[in-house]
Design an enzyme around this catalytic site. Structure first.
Site, mmCIF file in Angstrom:
data_model
loop_
_atom_site.group_PDB
_atom_site.id
_atom_site.type_symbol
_atom_site.label_atom_id
_atom_site.label_comp_id
_atom_site.label_asym_id
_atom_site.label_seq_id
_atom_site.Cartn_x
_atom_site.Cartn_y
_atom_site.Cartn_z
ATOM 1 N N ILE A 1 -1.976 -4.585 0.836
ATOM 2 C CA ILE A 1 -1.718 -3.473 1.751
ATOM 3 C C ILE A 1 -2.447 -2.209 1.307
ATOM 4 C CG2 ILE A 1 0.380 -2.572 0.657
ATOM 5 C CD1 ILE A 1 -0.212 -3.019 4.441
ATOM 6 N N SER B 1 -2.980 0.036 -11.493
ATOM 7 C CA SER B 1 -2.680 -1.366 -11.230
ATOM 8 C C SER B 1 -2.619 -2.126 -12.545
ATOM 9 C CB SER B 1 -3.745 -1.997 -10.328
ATOM 10 O OG SER B 1 -3.534 -3.394 -10.202
ATOM 11 N N ARG B 2 -1.691 -3.087 -12.648
ATOM 12 C CA ARG B 2 -1.616 -3.931 -13.844
ATOM 13 C C ARG B 2 -2.874 -4.778 -13.983
ATOM 14 N NH1 ARG B 2 3.870 -7.141 -13.217
ATOM 15 N NH2 ARG B 2 2.920 -7.394 -11.150
ATOM 16 N N LYS C 1 6.772 1.108 2.700
ATOM 17 C CA LYS C 1 8.009 0.511 3.189
ATOM 18 C C LYS C 1 8.237 -0.847 2.508
ATOM 19 C CE LYS C 1 6.435 -3.044 5.549
ATOM 20 N NZ LYS C 1 6.879 -4.436 5.370
ATOM 21 N N ASP D 1 10.936 -8.254 5.029
ATOM 22 C CA ASP D 1 9.798 -7.404 4.666
ATOM 23 C C ASP D 1 8.958 -7.110 5.901
ATOM 24 O OD1 ASP D 1 7.947 -6.206 2.465
ATOM 25 O OD2 ASP D 1 6.637 -7.514 3.642
#
Length: 318
Positions: free
Chosen positions: A14, A36-37, A98, A176
């Site tokens: 996303i 970000s990991r 969201k 979701d």
């Protein structure tokens, strides 16, 4: 007003598909950090955003001394509260993808924290920015609603392939995507709706539902039944449809709110504008120093889990 120095936290599908293009097109923002990991896999993003520095987690960013005004959180909802709390405490305004959290009370705690720290908190519902939602709302203002039917069917393997967090507690499962429909109908119907019955289908090897059927009723001056079908195993053409009956005809929003029909006649079709709308709204909120957090869609999802009759179905494998 100078550009908002923003950090984007979480670089999943996303973020790459929606957030980054919206930010690139909006001069109100200067994207200065990417978190970000798996940041080693995201090096190519610095080509499009050469000023953005890379970090493996939010704590590393906050400890770096880099001056940031705001963070946009796109990591899974299970970790969103902790991330937002740290960002607010560090003096950042916060935009939440969201759903805004994995529960209602954790987001309410963030509301209070944002107020204490004088920060802006924006809980986004991107489907409300679909192009036909506001025209449909305007059309409904002079009508008495008599029925609501929602059919939200998509393929989890296409939209969330190998994203295990959606099946873990707090991941919401089929809610979701389904919460996008709930966000639209709660925008269209100011008097709201309530649920009276729910059936949730849980794969035998998963902890969140893969399908749901919700029943309820319209509230306020509206009066009539509510039927909501959510399905995460839809192959082929996906469908995101809302049908609302009124005393003066029927309106339909299809394709997630990009198309509108009245009494079966297509009235309008428009391209996607959801995430540009979200970032325009966040910029406005930051300028006005005003938060925007509506928990109504999340409350409806929570009600579905409270009311839901659990039915075990076949195991799900990617």
């Amino acid at each position: 007003m100078p550009p908002i120095k923003l950090a984007l936290v979480g670089l999943g599908k996303i973020a790459r598909d929606q957030h980054l293009p919206a930010l690139a097109a909006n001069p109100d923002y200067q994207l200065i950090a990417l978190v970000s990991r798996s940041i080693h896999e995201q090096q190519a993003l610095t080509v499009a955003f050469p000023e953005a520095k890379l970090f493996t987690d939010l704590d590393q960013l906050l400890a770096s001394g880099l001056e940031i005004d705001a963070v946009s959180l796109c990591a899974p909802p299970q970790v969103r509260h902790a991330q937002a709390a740290r960002a607010l405490a560090a003096g950042c305004d916060v935009m939440l993808e969201k759903p805004p959290g994995s529960g209602i009370n954790d987001v309410q705690a963030l509301i209070h924290q944002a107020e204490r720290h004088g920060r802006v908190l924006f809980a986004t519902w991107h489907s409300r920015y679909a192009p036909q939602v506001e025209p449909a709302r305007a059309w409904l203002e002079s009508k008495r609603v008599t029925a609501l039917k929602v059919s939200w069917r998509e393929d989890v393997r296409h939209w969330h392939f190998n994203q295990e967090w959606v099946w873990q507690p707090g991941g919401l499962g089929v809610f979701d995507p389904g919460i996008n429909a709930l966000s639209i109908v709660t925008r269209l119907l100011p008097d709201g709706l309530y649920l009276t019955k729910a059936r949730l289908d849980f794969p035998s090897n998963r902890q969140t539902p893969i399908a749901a059927r919700l029943e309820g009723a319209l509230a306020g001056r509206a009066s009539g039944p509510v039927e909501i079908e959510l399905d995460w195993l839809k192959t082929g053409e996906q469908s995101w449809d809302i049908e609302i009956g009124t005393d003066q005809g029927r309106i339909e929003l299809t394709h997630g709110g990009s198309r509108m029909l009245i009494d079966g006649e297509q009235i309008a079709v428009a391209g996607e504008q959801e995430y540009p709308g979200l970032y325009a709204r966040f910029s406005e909120l930051v300028a006005r120093r005003k938060s925007d957090v509506d928990l109504t869609p999340l409350a409806l999802a929570a009600d579905a889990f409270l009311l839901g009759e659990r039915r075990e179905v076949d195991a799900f494998e990617w």
